[in-house]
Design a protein around this motif. Structure first.
Motif, short mmCIF file in Angstrom:
data_model
loop_
_atom_site.label_atom_id
_atom_site.label_comp_id
_atom_site.label_asym_id
_atom_site.label_seq_id
_atom_site.Cartn_x
_atom_site.Cartn_y
_atom_site.Cartn_z
N LYS A 225 0.81 -1.21 0.00
CA LYS A 225 0.00 0.00 0.00
C LYS A 225 0.85 1.26 0.00
O LYS A 225 0.42 2.31 -0.48
CB LYS A 225 -0.94 0.00 1.21
CG LYS A 225 -2.11 -0.98 1.11
CD LYS A 225 -2.97 -0.93 2.34
CE LYS A 225 -4.18 -1.85 2.20
NZ LYS A 225 -5.16 -1.36 1.20
N LEU A 226 2.06 1.16 0.57
CA LEU A 226 2.93 2.34 0.66
C LEU A 226 4.00 2.35 -0.43
O LEU A 226 4.94 3.15 -0.34
CB LEU A 226 3.60 2.37 2.04
CG LEU A 226 2.66 2.53 3.24
CD1 LEU A 226 3.47 2.49 4.53
CD2 LEU A 226 1.88 3.85 3.15
N ALA A 227 3.88 1.49 -1.42
CA ALA A 227 4.91 1.41 -2.46
C ALA A 227 5.07 2.74 -3.19
O ALA A 227 6.20 3.21 -3.42
CB ALA A 227 4.56 0.29 -3.45
N GLU A 228 3.98 3.34 -3.56
CA GLU A 228 4.05 4.61 -4.29
C GLU A 228 4.62 5.73 -3.43
O GLU A 228 5.53 6.46 -3.86
CB GLU A 228 2.67 4.98 -4.82
CG GLU A 228 2.66 6.21 -5.73
CD GLU A 228 3.49 6.02 -6.99
OE1 GLU A 228 3.99 7.02 -7.52
OE2 GLU A 228 3.65 4.85 -7.44
N PRO A 229 4.13 5.94 -2.20
CA PRO A 229 4.75 6.96 -1.34
C PRO A 229 6.23 6.72 -1.08
O PRO A 229 7.01 7.67 -0.97
CB PRO A 229 3.94 6.88 -0.04
CG PRO A 229 2.63 6.31 -0.44
CD PRO A 229 2.94 5.37 -1.56
N MET A 230 6.65 5.45 -1.01
CA MET A 230 8.06 5.15 -0.78
C MET A 230 8.92 5.60 -1.95
O MET A 230 10.07 6.02 -1.76
CB MET A 230 8.25 3.64 -0.56
CG MET A 230 7.75 3.13 0.77
SD MET A 230 7.98 1.34 0.92
CE MET A 230 7.21 1.02 2.51
N ARG A 231 8.37 5.50 -3.15
CA ARG A 231 9.14 5.94 -4.32
C ARG A 231 9.21 7.46 -4.40
O ARG A 231 10.14 8.02 -4.98
CB ARG A 231 8.50 5.39 -5.60
CG ARG A 231 8.74 3.90 -5.82
CD ARG A 231 8.34 3.47 -7.22
NE ARG A 231 6.90 3.56 -7.41
CZ ARG A 231 6.05 2.55 -7.19
NH1 ARG A 231 6.52 1.38 -6.77
NH2 ARG A 231 4.77 2.69 -7.40
N GLN A 232 8.25 8.14 -3.83
CA GLN A 232 8.18 9.59 -3.95
C GLN A 232 8.84 10.33 -2.80
O GLN A 232 9.21 11.49 -2.96
CB GLN A 232 6.72 10.03 -4.05
CG GLN A 232 6.00 9.49 -5.29
CD GLN A 232 4.54 9.88 -5.31
OE1 GLN A 232 4.02 10.48 -4.36
NE2 GLN A 232 3.85 9.54 -6.39
N SER A 233 8.97 9.68 -1.65
CA SER A 233 9.50 10.39 -0.48
C SER A 233 10.46 9.49 0.28
O SER A 233 10.32 8.27 0.30
CB SER A 233 8.35 10.82 0.44
OG SER A 233 8.84 11.44 1.60
N ALA A 234 11.44 10.14 0.91
CA ALA A 234 12.45 9.39 1.67
C ALA A 234 12.03 9.22 3.13
O ALA A 234 12.66 8.43 3.85
CB ALA A 234 13.79 10.11 1.62
N ALA A 235 11.00 9.90 3.56
CA ALA A 235 10.54 9.77 4.95
C ALA A 235 9.11 10.29 5.04
O ALA A 235 8.80 11.35 4.48
CB ALA A 235 11.45 10.54 5.91
N PHE A 236 8.26 9.57 5.75
CA PHE A 236 6.88 10.02 5.95
C PHE A 236 6.25 9.19 7.06
O PHE A 236 6.77 8.15 7.47
CB PHE A 236 6.05 9.90 4.66
CG PHE A 236 5.97 8.52 4.09
CD1 PHE A 236 5.10 7.56 4.63
CD2 PHE A 236 6.78 8.15 3.03
CE1 PHE A 236 5.05 6.29 4.10
CE2 PHE A 236 6.72 6.87 2.50
CZ PHE A 236 5.84 5.93 3.04
N THR A 237 5.12 9.68 7.52
CA THR A 237 4.29 8.97 8.50
C THR A 237 2.86 8.97 7.98
O THR A 237 2.30 10.04 7.71
CB THR A 237 4.34 9.66 9.88
OG1 THR A 237 5.70 9.70 10.34
CG2 THR A 237 3.48 8.91 10.89
N LYS A 238 2.30 7.78 7.83
CA LYS A 238 0.97 7.67 7.24
C LYS A 238 0.14 6.62 7.98
O LYS A 238 0.68 5.73 8.65
CB LYS A 238 1.04 7.27 5.75
CG LYS A 238 1.56 8.37 4.83
CD LYS A 238 1.50 7.92 3.38
CE LYS A 238 1.98 9.03 2.46
NZ LYS A 238 1.09 10.20 2.50
N GLN A 239 -1.18 6.78 7.82
CA GLN A 239 -2.11 5.77 8.30
C GLN A 239 -2.44 4.81 7.16
O GLN A 239 -2.66 5.25 6.03
CB GLN A 239 -3.40 6.40 8.83
CG GLN A 239 -3.26 7.11 10.16
CD GLN A 239 -4.58 7.67 10.66
OE1 GLN A 239 -5.46 7.99 9.87
NE2 GLN A 239 -4.72 7.78 11.96
#
Length: 455
Positions: A235-249
């Protein structure tokens, strides 16, 4: 609007009290709920920020430690003993060879002991056709092949961390261009990283949750919440490619997870830490449950309080209503208890006083009416004297006997008018004309009786 007010007026007292108290307390409950939700969101934000900072701190420590190990490893390029073994092995005496090997092993052991993340260090020396490790000197035939495979894996599975047969290595080759020149390297140093130490590092996070350290070719997890790990990563594959650090639900099935992601560009390694949201809001949910229990308890208290007030008001009112109905039925003798000292006691006493005054007035009016009737009767009796009545009938008899019909007719008419007048209601007012006619009738009767003796 008046119709609405009339409908409200028709509602019994008890529902009115309950509705009134609920309307009064509803804003307080709403404000408390809003403050609870705001506090819940703020606490979640603070806890999430704290967890993110802790994860970043521990991941930075891991990154710095591996960076230190890599830099220390690179210093072996200039190690004098290792260079002698690589370049001058054939001209060294046995003592010099042994001393050089022991010195290299000592430095490797020192490096190994400096970090819990190092499981073993091996240096394959081409001229030695063997391996110097932190445990022993190996001259096994497969030592060269193993070093070669790790050397090749470095260029296929990642730098600086190499995966080979589910083992993690930090690889150093001298010279570094051996692959391009297609010459055998003088030595290959492989530092094997300890999976157990990495797992312990993942378990050392202060927050309970699942942690995964991974790259494109390998993955290490702490073994907690393993079931949703793959789903969360997908589910977080796309955000992982776009950002080096994040916090998500992340929603996985019926469970909501908080995911903290950070990537190390230097190590080409990513860290994913995730945990069920109720881990951090569980206590807050408990507070929310207690809040709703407080609301329910408040509603019960409001109902009970309203009912108690209803009893305090309704019972005296019922007594007062029964007394009203008793008075309405004409019973003025029943006494309403008046031992109360509150406002209802005052009302009861005033009501009893009013009833007693009313009874007194009724009694006085009744006595006055009887006295008046007696006075009228007496007046009538005085007016209708037997002597006058007997004389009048005797005169009428005599006139009829003498056949003086016209005079008898006149007497009977005047006698009828006379008695019609005196038998009227004594309180009734009459015109003066009727009073004159009454006197005239009386005089006419007396004139017949006494002939012409009345002047």
């Amino acid at each position: 609007m008046p119709e609405f007010l009339r409908k409200i007026d028709n509602i019994p007292i008890f529902p009115k009290l309950v509705i009134t108290f609920l309307v009064i307390t509803l804003p307080l409950f709403t404000l408390s709920l809003v403050l609870n939700e705001l506090g819940k969101q703020e606490v979640k934000k603070q806890i999430s920020g704290s967890i993110t900072m802790n994860i970043h701190y521990y991941f930075s420590l891991l990154e710095k430690e591996l960076d230190r190990i890599i830099r220390t490893q690179q210093e072996f390029v200039n190690d004098e003993d290792l260079l002698q073994l690589s370049n001058s092995f054939s001209i060294l005496s046995d003592y010099q060879r042994t001393k050089a090997i022991n010195d290299v092993k000592l430095r490797l052991t020192t490096l190994k002991d400096s970090s819990t993340y190092i499981k073993d260090i091996r240096v394959y020396v081409n001229s030695l056709n063997g391996t110097i490790s932190t445990s022993n000197v190996e001259a096994a035939p497969d030592a060269r092949e193993e070093a070669r495979e790790i050397f090749e894996a470095t260029y296929t599975s990642g730098i600086p961390i190499t995966i080979w047969k589910d083992r993690l290595f930090l690889n150093l080759t001298y010279p570094s261009n051996s692959r391009q020149t297609k010459k055998d390297p003088q030595f290959i140093q492989n530092i094997e990283l300890s999976r157990e130490a990495l797992i312990n590092a993942l378990n050392s996070f202060p927050q309970e949750g699942g942690a995964v350290l991974f790259s494109e070719s390998w993955t290490i997890g702490n073994g907690k919440y393993t079931e949703p790990a793959d789903a969360i990563r997908n589910k977080l594959a796309e955000p992982m490619r776009q950002s080096a650090a994040f916090t998500k639900q992340v929603k996985v099935g019926n469970e909501t997870y908080m995911a903290v992601y950070e990537k190390s560009v230097f190590l080409d390694v990513s860290l994913l830490f995730y945990f069920p949201e109720n881990v951090i809001v569980g206590q807050l949910q408990t507070y929310g449950l207690w809040f709703w229990m407080l609301v329910a308890s408040s509603v019960v208290i409001v109902v009970l309080f309203s009912y108690s007030i209803y009893l305090l008001i309704h019972r005296p009112l019922q007594s007062l209503i029964r007394r009203f109905r008793s008075v309405e039925a004409g019973n003025f003798n029943a006494v309403l208890p008046s031992s109360r000292q509150d406002e209802f006691g005052y009302i009861f006493n005033r009501f009893e006083r009013t009833v007693q005054n009313l009874k007194t007035l009724i009694d006085e009016l009744y006595v006055q009416k009887i006295s008046l009737q007696r006075s009228e009767l007496k007046q009538l009796q005085m007016q209708i004297t037997p002597h006058f009545l007997y004389n009048s009938f005797y005169i009428l008899h005599r006139l009829i006997k003498r056949e003086e019909n016209e005079t008898a007719e006149l007497v009977s008419k005047n006698l009828g008018d006379y008695f019609h007048y005196i038998t009227r209601n004594g309180l009734e007012e009459v015109p003066a004309e009727h009073e004159v006619n009454h006197v005239r009738s009386y005089v006419e009767i007396q004139n017949v009786r006494f002939s012409n003796r009345i002047v």
